[in-house]
Every structure is written in structure tokens, then in C-alpha cells.
Design a protein around this motif. Structure first.
Motif, PDB file in Angstrom:
ATOM      1  N   VAL A  37       0.872  -1.175   0.000  1.00 53.73           N
ATOM      2  CA  VAL A  37       0.000   0.000   0.000  1.00 53.73           C
ATOM      3  C   VAL A  37       0.908   1.224   0.000  1.00 53.73           C
ATOM      4  O   VAL A  37       1.821   1.318   0.830  1.00 53.73           O
ATOM      5  CB  VAL A  37      -0.935   0.010   1.225  1.00 53.73           C
ATOM      6  N   GLU A  38       0.668   2.130  -0.947  1.00 52.68           N
ATOM      7  CA  GLU A  38       1.485   3.330  -1.058  1.00 52.68           C
ATOM      8  C   GLU A  38       0.668   4.577  -0.776  1.00 52.68           C
ATOM      9  O   GLU A  38      -0.525   4.623  -1.079  1.00 52.68           O
ATOM     10  CB  GLU A  38       2.103   3.445  -2.449  1.00 52.68           C
ATOM     11  N   PHE A  92      -5.858  -3.101   9.181  1.00 51.97           N
ATOM     12  CA  PHE A  92      -4.668  -2.267   9.320  1.00 51.97           C
ATOM     13  C   PHE A  92      -5.132  -0.829   9.434  1.00 51.97           C
ATOM     14  O   PHE A  92      -5.799  -0.302   8.539  1.00 51.97           O
ATOM     15  CB  PHE A  92      -3.739  -2.448   8.113  1.00 51.97           C
ATOM     16  N   SER A  93      -4.810  -0.183  10.527  1.00 55.00           N
ATOM     17  CA  SER A  93      -5.268   1.175  10.796  1.00 55.00           C
ATOM     18  C   SER A  93      -4.578   2.181   9.879  1.00 55.00           C
ATOM     19  O   SER A  93      -3.398   2.056   9.581  1.00 55.00           O
ATOM     20  CB  SER A  93      -4.975   1.525  12.250  1.00 55.00           C
ATOM     21  N   GLY A  94      -5.336   3.175   9.435  1.00 49.23           N
ATOM     22  CA  GLY A  94      -4.754   4.280   8.685  1.00 49.23           C
ATOM     23  C   GLY A  94      -4.934   4.217   7.187  1.00 49.23           C
ATOM     24  O   GLY A  94      -4.573   5.158   6.485  1.00 49.23           O
ATOM     25  N   LEU A  95      -5.460   3.125   6.649  1.00 52.96           N
ATOM     26  CA  LEU A  95      -5.675   3.044   5.201  1.00 52.96           C
ATOM     27  C   LEU A  95      -6.842   3.938   4.801  1.00 52.96           C
ATOM     28  O   LEU A  95      -7.846   4.019   5.510  1.00 52.96           O
ATOM     29  CB  LEU A  95      -5.979   1.606   4.777  1.00 52.96           C
ATOM     30  N   ASP A  96      -6.716   4.600   3.643  1.00 50.20           N
ATOM     31  CA  ASP A  96      -7.828   5.400   3.141  1.00 50.20           C
ATOM     32  C   ASP A  96      -7.847   5.386   1.611  1.00 50.20           C
ATOM     33  O   ASP A  96      -6.981   4.798   0.974  1.00 50.20           O
ATOM     34  CB  ASP A  96      -7.810   6.830   3.700  1.00 50.20           C
ATOM     35  N   GLU A  97      -8.833   6.060   1.043  1.00 51.66           N
ATOM     36  CA  GLU A  97      -9.070   6.016  -0.396  1.00 51.66           C
ATOM     37  C   GLU A  97      -8.097   6.864  -1.213  1.00 51.66           C
ATOM     38  O   GLU A  97      -8.136   6.846  -2.432  1.00 51.66           O
ATOM     39  CB  GLU A  97     -10.511   6.438  -0.711  1.00 51.66           C
ATOM     40  N   THR A  98      -7.222   7.625  -0.561  1.00 53.17           N
ATOM     41  CA  THR A  98      -6.240   8.412  -1.301  1.00 53.17           C
ATOM     42  C   THR A  98      -5.000   7.601  -1.643  1.00 53.17           C
ATOM     43  O   THR A  98      -4.129   8.071  -2.361  1.00 53.17           O
ATOM     44  CB  THR A  98      -5.805   9.651  -0.477  1.00 53.17           C
ATOM     45  N   MET A  99      -4.912   6.393  -1.141  1.00 50.52           N
ATOM     46  CA  MET A  99      -3.741   5.538  -1.338  1.00 50.52           C
ATOM     47  C   MET A  99      -3.929   4.651  -2.557  1.00 50.52           C
ATOM     48  O   MET A  99      -4.990   4.628  -3.165  1.00 50.52           O
ATOM     49  CB  MET A  99      -3.501   4.699  -0.089  1.00 50.52           C
ATOM     50  N   ARG A 100      -2.882   3.925  -2.909  1.00 51.11           N
ATOM     51  CA  ARG A 100      -2.956   2.964  -4.004  1.00 51.11           C
ATOM     52  C   ARG A 100      -2.270   1.667  -3.590  1.00 51.11           C
ATOM     53  O   ARG A 100      -1.533   1.633  -2.599  1.00 51.11           O
ATOM     54  CB  ARG A 100      -2.327   3.524  -5.280  1.00 51.11           C
ATOM     55  N   ILE A 110      -7.611   2.746  -4.931  1.00 50.51           N
ATOM     56  CA  ILE A 110      -8.571   2.273  -3.938  1.00 50.51           C
ATOM     57  C   ILE A 110      -9.860   3.060  -4.118  1.00 50.51           C
ATOM     58  O   ILE A 110      -9.863   4.280  -4.008  1.00 50.51           O
ATOM     59  CB  ILE A 110      -8.022   2.432  -2.510  1.00 50.51           C
ATOM     60  N   ARG A 111     -10.955   2.358  -4.431  1.00 49.07           N
ATOM     61  CA  ARG A 111     -12.262   3.018  -4.590  1.00 49.07           C
ATOM     62  C   ARG A 111     -12.934   3.209  -3.243  1.00 49.07           C
ATOM     63  O   ARG A 111     -13.388   4.287  -2.920  1.00 49.07           O
ATOM     64  CB  ARG A 111     -13.150   2.202  -5.526  1.00 49.07           C
ATOM     65  N   PHE A 112     -13.039   2.144  -2.450  1.00 42.86           N
ATOM     66  CA  PHE A 112     -13.555   2.264  -1.085  1.00 42.86           C
ATOM     67  C   PHE A 112     -13.093   1.075  -0.259  1.00 42.86           C
ATOM     68  O   PHE A 112     -12.693   0.045  -0.787  1.00 42.86           O
ATOM     69  CB  PHE A 112     -15.084   2.425  -1.041  1.00 42.86           C
ATOM     70  N   ILE A 113     -13.127   1.267   1.064  1.00 46.74           N
ATOM     71  CA  ILE A 113     -12.661   0.251   2.005  1.00 46.74           C
ATOM     72  C   ILE A 113     -13.820  -0.147   2.900  1.00 46.74           C
ATOM     73  O   ILE A 113     -14.495   0.696   3.471  1.00 46.74           O
ATOM     74  CB  ILE A 113     -11.497   0.797   2.858  1.00 46.74           C
ATOM     75  N   GLU A 114     -14.045  -1.438   2.994  1.00 44.57           N
ATOM     76  CA  GLU A 114     -15.150  -1.989   3.787  1.00 44.57           C
ATOM     77  C   GLU A 114     -14.567  -2.783   4.952  1.00 44.57           C
ATOM     78  O   GLU A 114     -13.694  -3.626   4.752  1.00 44.57           O
ATOM     79  CB  GLU A 114     -15.969  -2.896   2.864  1.00 44.57           C
ATOM     80  N   LYS A 115     -15.033  -2.492   6.165  1.00 49.36           N
ATOM     81  CA  LYS A 115     -14.574  -3.229   7.339  1.00 49.36           C
ATOM     82  C   LYS A 115     -15.401  -4.496   7.505  1.00 49.36           C
ATOM     83  O   LYS A 115     -16.611  -4.477   7.341  1.00 49.36           O
ATOM     84  CB  LYS A 115     -14.698  -2.378   8.597  1.00 49.36           C
ATOM     85  N   ILE A 116     -14.735  -5.595   7.837  1.00 50.74           N
ATOM     86  CA  ILE A 116     -15.414  -6.863   8.089  1.00 50.74           C
ATOM     87  C   ILE A 116     -15.228  -7.182   9.568  1.00 50.74           C
ATOM     88  O   ILE A 116     -14.100  -7.269  10.054  1.00 50.74           O
ATOM     89  CB  ILE A 116     -14.832  -8.002   7.226  1.00 50.74           C
ATOM     90  N   GLY A 117     -16.341  -7.350  10.262  1.00 49.73           N
ATOM     91  CA  GLY A 117     -16.263  -7.625  11.695  1.00 49.73           C
ATOM     92  C   GLY A 117     -15.861  -6.373  12.456  1.00 49.73           C
ATOM     93  O   GLY A 117     -15.879  -5.268  11.935  1.00 49.73           O
ATOM     94  N   ASN A 119     -13.160  -4.566  13.283  1.00 47.58           N
ATOM     95  CA  ASN A 119     -11.746  -4.327  12.968  1.00 47.58           C
ATOM     96  C   ASN A 119     -10.941  -5.626  12.879  1.00 47.58           C
ATOM     97  O   ASN A 119      -9.831  -5.705  13.397  1.00 47.58           O
ATOM     98  CB  ASN A 119     -11.120  -3.370  13.982  1.00 47.58           C
ATOM     99  N   ARG A 120     -11.529  -6.624  12.218  1.00 45.56           N
ATOM    100  CA  ARG A 120     -10.802  -7.887  12.039  1.00 45.56           C
ATOM    101  C   ARG A 120     -10.180  -7.977  10.659  1.00 45.56           C
ATOM    102  O   ARG A 120      -9.043  -8.405  10.522  1.00 45.56           O
ATOM    103  CB  ARG A 120     -11.741  -9.070  12.271  1.00 45.56           C
ATOM    104  N   TYR A 121     -10.955  -7.591   9.639  1.00 40.43           N
ATOM    105  CA  TYR A 121     -10.472  -7.664   8.267  1.00 40.43           C
ATOM    106  C   TYR A 121     -10.904  -6.418   7.506  1.00 40.43           C
ATOM    107  O   TYR A 121     -11.826  -5.712   7.911  1.00 40.43           O
ATOM    108  CB  TYR A 121     -11.035  -8.900   7.554  1.00 40.43           C
ATOM    109  N   LEU A 122     -10.244  -6.177   6.377  1.00 37.95           N
ATOM    110  CA  LEU A 122     -10.615  -5.100   5.467  1.00 37.95           C
ATOM    111  C   LEU A 122     -10.860  -5.693   4.088  1.00 37.95           C
ATOM    112  O   LEU A 122     -10.123  -6.574   3.642  1.00 37.95           O
ATOM    113  CB  LEU A 122      -9.496  -4.058   5.357  1.00 37.95           C
TER     114      LEU A 122
END
Length: 131
Positions: A37-38, A92-100, A110-117, A119-122
Motif C-alpha cells: 500500500v502506497e 490495518f489502521s490508517g488506510l484510506d481512499e487516497t492511497m494505491r 482504492i475506490r472504497f474500504i469496507e470493514k469486516i467484523g 476491525n478484524r479484516y478489510l
């Protein structure tokens, strides 16, 4: 025979293999593809004061890669390929849609990030960047 079986009632019920132990979480063994992730950073030259944008490594994660829909379109006599990919990783904390994401030599927005559970998975929904 229920009369001679002394196990509790719920242990005597037949098990349906198709729905038994269904979990919304991925199998941890399927997180077997390395991704990077950059994050976009802006650097200012101390000499000239010019600002340059560069991508720097933010996180190295293991992910399950799920290829989504793909489409080919023709636009002004060139073929454009759209490819969507979902990366499933541990939280993983801190990921957002401005990254690649870098994966197999390709770059993905990255279009969007969905949390599963809790804070168990992304589940990171992304699209291939055309070069």
C-alpha cells in the motif's frame, strides 16, 4: 437410535455440510498474496523550493485477491480495459481512499474500504490504473 444415544440433543442432529460453520471471515490461509500500500507524499526541495509528488510505501500486507468484473470498451479507436479487484486483508489502521496498491507489478486505485467484523479484516475495493 435416539433411545440408546445418551449424547445431548444438539449433538444428535444431522449436520448439513453446505451450511455448517459458515463464517463471514476469510480463511486465514487464503491471505497468501503480498501487496504494498502506497501513500502520496509531497516533498519540497530545500534548494529550489519546488514541490514534487512521490509515492512512498505505507504498508506491506498479505491479502486474498478476488478478481471482479472486467470490461472492454472502444473509445476513439482505442480499446480501454476496466478491471476491478478486491483485496481482503487483516485490519490495518490508517488506510484510506487516497492511497494505491501495488500487486504483481500493477497499480490499483482504492475506490472504497469496507470493514469486516469489529476491525478484524478489510475488504479493499479497487480498480486497475491504466498505464
Amino acid at each position: 437410535n435416539f433411545a440408546t444415544d445418551h449424547r445431548p440433543y444438539f449433538e444428535r442432529l444431522p449436520i448439513r455440510k453446505d451450511i455448517a460453520m459458515a463464517s463471514p471471515y476469510p480463511n486465514i490461509g487464503s491471505l497468501n498474496q503480498p501487496i504494498i500500500v502506497e501513500k502520496l507524499t509531497v516533498m519540497q526541495s530545500p534548494v529550489s523550493g519546488a514541490k514534487t509528488k512521490t509515492w512512498s510505501s505505507f504498508a506491506k500486507l498479505m491479502a486474498q485477491v478476488v478478481y471482479g468484473s472486467g470490461a472492454e470498451k472502444e473509445k476513439s479507436s482505442t480499446i480501454i480495459v476496466d478491471q476491478s479487484v478486491v483485496f481482503i486483508t487483516r485490519y490495518f489502521s490508517g488506510l484510506d481512499e487516497t492511497m494505491r496498491i501495488l500487486f504483481n507489478g500493477n497499480e490499483f486505485n482504492i475506490r472504497f474500504i469496507e470493514k469486516i467484523g469489529r476491525n478484524r479484516y478489510l475488504k479493499i475495493h479497487s480498480e486497475l490504473i491504466k498505464k
